[in-house]
Design an enzyme around this catalytic site. Structure first.
Site, PDB file in Angstrom:
ATOM      1  N   SER A 101       0.598  -1.367   0.057  1.00  0.00           N
ATOM      2  CA  SER A 101      -0.152   0.101  -0.030  1.00  0.00           C
ATOM      3  C   SER A 101       0.875   1.306  -0.035  1.00  0.00           C
ATOM      4  O   SER A 101       1.767   1.384   0.681  1.00  0.00           O
ATOM      5  CB  SER A 101      -0.947  -0.131   1.245  1.00  0.00           C
ATOM      6  OG  SER A 101      -1.631   1.147   1.369  1.00  0.00           O
ATOM      7  N   GLY A 138       1.432  11.734   5.227  1.00  0.00           N
ATOM      8  CA  GLY A 138       0.324  12.174   5.966  1.00  0.00           C
ATOM      9  C   GLY A 138      -1.229  11.780   5.166  1.00  0.00           C
ATOM     10  O   GLY A 138      -2.062  12.595   5.250  1.00  0.00           O
ATOM     11  N   LEU A 139      -1.102  10.580   4.713  1.00  0.00           N
ATOM     12  CA  LEU A 139      -2.319   9.843   4.213  1.00  0.00           C
ATOM     13  C   LEU A 139      -2.958  10.891   3.197  1.00  0.00           C
ATOM     14  O   LEU A 139      -4.298  10.902   3.108  1.00  0.00           O
ATOM     15  CB  LEU A 139      -3.154   9.583   5.151  1.00  0.00           C
ATOM     16  CG  LEU A 139      -2.563   8.565   6.319  1.00  0.00           C
ATOM     17  CD1 LEU A 139      -3.984   8.471   7.367  1.00  0.00           C
ATOM     18  CD2 LEU A 139      -2.803   7.159   5.344  1.00  0.00           C
ATOM     19  N   CYS A 179      -2.120   4.614  12.043  1.00  0.00           N
ATOM     20  CA  CYS A 179      -2.910   5.922  11.908  1.00  0.00           C
ATOM     21  C   CYS A 179      -3.035   6.572  13.304  1.00  0.00           C
ATOM     22  O   CYS A 179      -3.380   5.492  14.129  1.00  0.00           O
ATOM     23  CB  CYS A 179      -4.083   5.771  11.362  1.00  0.00           C
ATOM     24  SG  CYS A 179      -4.127   5.395   9.480  1.00  0.00           S
ATOM     25  N   THR A 228       5.886   0.532   7.920  1.00  0.00           N
ATOM     26  CA  THR A 228       7.241   1.038   8.291  1.00  0.00           C
ATOM     27  C   THR A 228       7.524   1.130   9.493  1.00  0.00           C
ATOM     28  O   THR A 228       6.739   1.167  10.629  1.00  0.00           O
ATOM     29  CB  THR A 228       7.425   2.386   7.660  1.00  0.00           C
ATOM     30  OG1 THR A 228       6.358   3.213   8.053  1.00  0.00           O
ATOM     31  CG2 THR A 228       7.371   2.238   6.039  1.00  0.00           C
ATOM     32  N   GLY A 240       7.063  -3.090  -2.083  1.00  0.00           N
ATOM     33  CA  GLY A 240       6.838  -1.589  -1.852  1.00  0.00           C
ATOM     34  C   GLY A 240       7.988  -0.855  -2.561  1.00  0.00           C
ATOM     35  O   GLY A 240       7.815  -0.577  -3.599  1.00  0.00           O
TER      36      GLY A 240
END
Ligand SMILES: Cc1cc2nc3c(=O)[nH]c(=O)nc-3n(C[C@H](O)[C@H](O)[C@H](O)COP(=O)(O)OP(=O)(O)OC[C@H]3O[C@@H](n4cnc5c(N)ncnc54)[C@H](O)[C@@H]3O)c2cc1C
Ligand SMILES: Cc1cc2nc3c(=O)[nH]c(=O)nc-3n(C[C@H](O)[C@H](O)[C@H](O)COP(=O)(O)O)c2cc1C
Ligand code: FES
Lengths: 306, 261
Positions: free
Chosen positions: A21, A72-73, A130, A193, A266
């Site tokens: 992702s 930061g998504l 998150c 991570t 990734g």
């Protein structure tokens, strides 16, 4: 005929290689390089309920055999993701695993509900790295209790298998994995991570705008192998997507031997856009060379003496 | 069809010195044909160096007939050191051409190009193409010292008019490139490439004169191909400020829309 297909929590994948992702978008940009149908599945970048702008640059820095990132998504929100990205993947017959994030249990649940019935979707990861606004901003993945809480709530509404994604930054990852399994996780993804930091010695400033960020790439591979190994030993029946530093087919095999059912690539895609394809080719070669009928026979086969 | 056409094994035909910089020539016929001014390439290093990420460089010149692509670069750290020491006739792993190129001027008038340091190299191919189409070009090239003004010996052939500025006065006028932008009224567009503070100043000046300004930006890039979202630049849109990717929506942005920080 050597069989690369695997069963990931009830989902049949043509081979065990998926994308990590946040490292492959939703596949559109990568389709300039990779035939997406050759992948086990595309794991999409984490989406949240509402669009998010993300943080200011600089968002990345290279480190020895790895890199740091803090995004930061940034994402367009789950509705736009379903409309644009999942529809696009469905048109191309690609299996998609969504990744959802949130700052409260309710946000995860609302995201999962928004994904119900979405095209191409075969499973979803819960990105638990998150910040939880209801828990002083601590990551969900740091606490067994919070992990179980989100997992249980999402499980109640989700129409596809759910795979909570764990952080390696915990004292005992088996405890967290166990909590997720107990709350109804169909499998797990690990690892996200690990938190790191780098400072520019000329300007004395941190290299990331947020000071700290997530470390990925070959530098973290031994941590990933260790986490998969520990969780697979404790919960041998729980399917795992292993990831962290996979660059080659032999790296992927290492995670499979440690107990992973599928393996995500990734950071390696940044270095070589064709990395996923090379990993698949090498796994095929390994089965042929060693005359092994199915990749599944290698899962968890690390030899531990005594 | 489109799969695999962006990653190339290309042969180095030579590396030459150009003032403080190096110019790397690559035999890359596909890229030489398709690359547009303002685009960049992303060069893979030997992973055994422990430096994993590709290094991005603007395209300096393309020669479609010879199948050559040139980039100009400053040797700063391990990646550029490694590239600078590759022998001729060895191969590099190059992804490109990438990114959104410079847009052509939409009105008549000369094009003013502003380059800082090696940034000037990204303007040569644009000047070549605009001049071939009959447009006049002015280059304002600035740097700390004469050695660091890119291609100082080649500029008079490549542009119709050249103004040099240096911080120490070792060549041209002492001062900044913006000090030399006194005479831009009537220009069709300003094109700029260089350090971010320079781009901000150039964009502000062009904006105050009502001249379109296209800036080629640089941000840290992990992938260069639009999937990691590390390379973003804040840009004002009709929908508010958006973080746009330097490698995809950029590196060229409308200077008046960038939210300079
Ligand atoms: C779109 C784009 C186009 C570029 N075009 C050129 C070009 O035409 N010629 C050229 O010489 N360089 C160009 N760069 C910068 C170049 O990519 C870096 O100088 C290079 O990656 C440094 O690698 P290194 O390993 O040698 O040094 P590193 O060890 O990575 O860095 C050494 C020093 O350079 C600085 N640096 C690193 N990356 C950048 C960057 N992206 N921008 C500015 N400073 C940086 C670091 O802060 C450090 O001080 C471009 C960058 C981008 C994003
Ligand atoms: C730039 C970047 C962005 C990432 N974004 C996400 C994300 O949105 N959601 C997530 O669950 N993991 C994210 N990750 C973590 C990766 O999915 C993966 O867990 C981690 O990078 C380890 O694998 P790797 O070493 O192969 O990259 C991101 C990683 C990177 C490098
Ligand atoms: S460098 Fe990865 S998105 Fe631009």
């Amino acid at each position: 005929m050597n069989d690369l297909s695997v069963n990931l929590a009830g989902v049949r994948l043509g081979n065990p290689v998926v994308t990590a992702s946040g490292c492959f978008g939703s596949g559109k940009e990568m389709s300039r390089f990779v035939d997406l149908q050759r992948l086990g599945a595309v794991v999409c970048k984490t989406v949240t309920l509402k669009p998010r702008l993300g943080i200011d640059p600089p968002r990345g820095a290279e480190t020895p055999s790895g890199m740091l990132n803090a995004i930061g998504l940034q994402n367009p929100g789950v509705d736009a993701f379903v409309r644009n990205d999942l529809a696009w993947l469905a048109d191309r017959n690609v299996k998609a695993i969504a990744s959802i994030g949130g700052q409260s249990v309710e946000e995860y649940v609302a995201c999962a509900e928004a994904l119900n019935g979405a095209p191409a979707l075969v499973a979803m990861e819960l990105n638990l790295s998150c910040p939880n606004l209801e828990d002083r901003g601590f990551m969900f993945a740091l606490s067994a209790e919070r992990t179980a809480e989100v997992t249980r709530a999402v499980k109640e509404v989700a129409s596809v298998p759910i795979l909570p994604k764990l952080s390696p930054d915990v004292t005992n990852i088996v405890e967290i994995a166990d909590a997720a399994a107990g709350a109804g996780a169909d499998g797990l993804a690990l690892i996200n991570t690990t938190l790191g930091m780098a400072i520019d010695t000329v300007t004395f400033k941190p290299k990331l705008s947020t000071a700290t960020g997530g470390l990925s790439g070959p530098a973290i591979k031994p941590i990933a192998v260790r986490c998969v190994f520990q969780v697979a030993r404790a919960l041998p029946h729980l399917p795992l997507i292993g990831m962290g530093g996979v660059r080659t087919g032999d790296d992927a095999l290492e995670l499979i031997l440690a107990g992973a059912t599928a393996v995500a690539v990734g950071t390696a895609t940044f270095i070589d856009p064709h990395a996923t394809e090379h990993v698949i080719q090498r796994l095929e070669e390994i089965l042929r060379e060693r005359n092994i009928a199915s990749i599944d026979q290698l899962r968890g086969q690390v030899k531990i003496e005594g | 069809m489109s799969v695999a056409t962006l990653q190339h094994e290309v042969m180095i035909t030579g590396i030459r010195r150009c003032g403080a910089y190096k110019v790397l020539a690559l035999a890359a016929p596909d890229m030489a044909r398709t690359a547009r001014p303002g685009q960049f390439v992303n060069i893979g290093l030997d992973p055994d160096t422990g430096h994993l990420l590709r290094r991005p460089f603007s395209i300096y010149r393309t020669y479609a007939d010879e199948g050559l692509v040139e980039i100009a670069f400053d040797v700063l750290g391990p990646g550029t050191q490694w590239i600078a020491t590759r022998p001729a006739c060895t191969f590099l792993d190059v992804v490109g051409p990438l990114g959104t190129p410079f847009a052509e001027p939409t009105i008549d008038g000369r094009a003013v190009m502003v380059g800082g340091g090696y940034g000037a190299s990204a303007l040569f191919q644009l000047a070549h193409e605009l001049r071939s189409a009959g447009r006049r070009t002015t280059l304002i090239a600035g740097a700390a010292t004469e050695q660091r003004v890119f291609g100082i010996g080649e500029t008079s052939d490549a542009f119709d008019e050249v103004i040099i500025t240096t911080d120490d006065g070792s060549a041209g006028v002492r001062g900044l490139v913006t000090d030399a932008m006194t005479d831009v009224d009537g220009a069709a567009a300003v094109y700029a490439c260089g350090p971010m503070p320079m781009l901000a100043a150039v964009a502000a000046l062009a904006g105050s004169r009502g001249i379109a300004c296209h800036v080629a930006t640089e941000e840290f890039m992990a992938c260069g191909i639009g999937v990691c979202w590390t390379c973003v630049v804040p840009v004002r849109t009709s929908d508010g400020v958006k973080m746009q990717r330097c490698c995809t929506e950029g590196p060229v942005f409308d200077g008046s829309a960038v939210e300079w920080r």
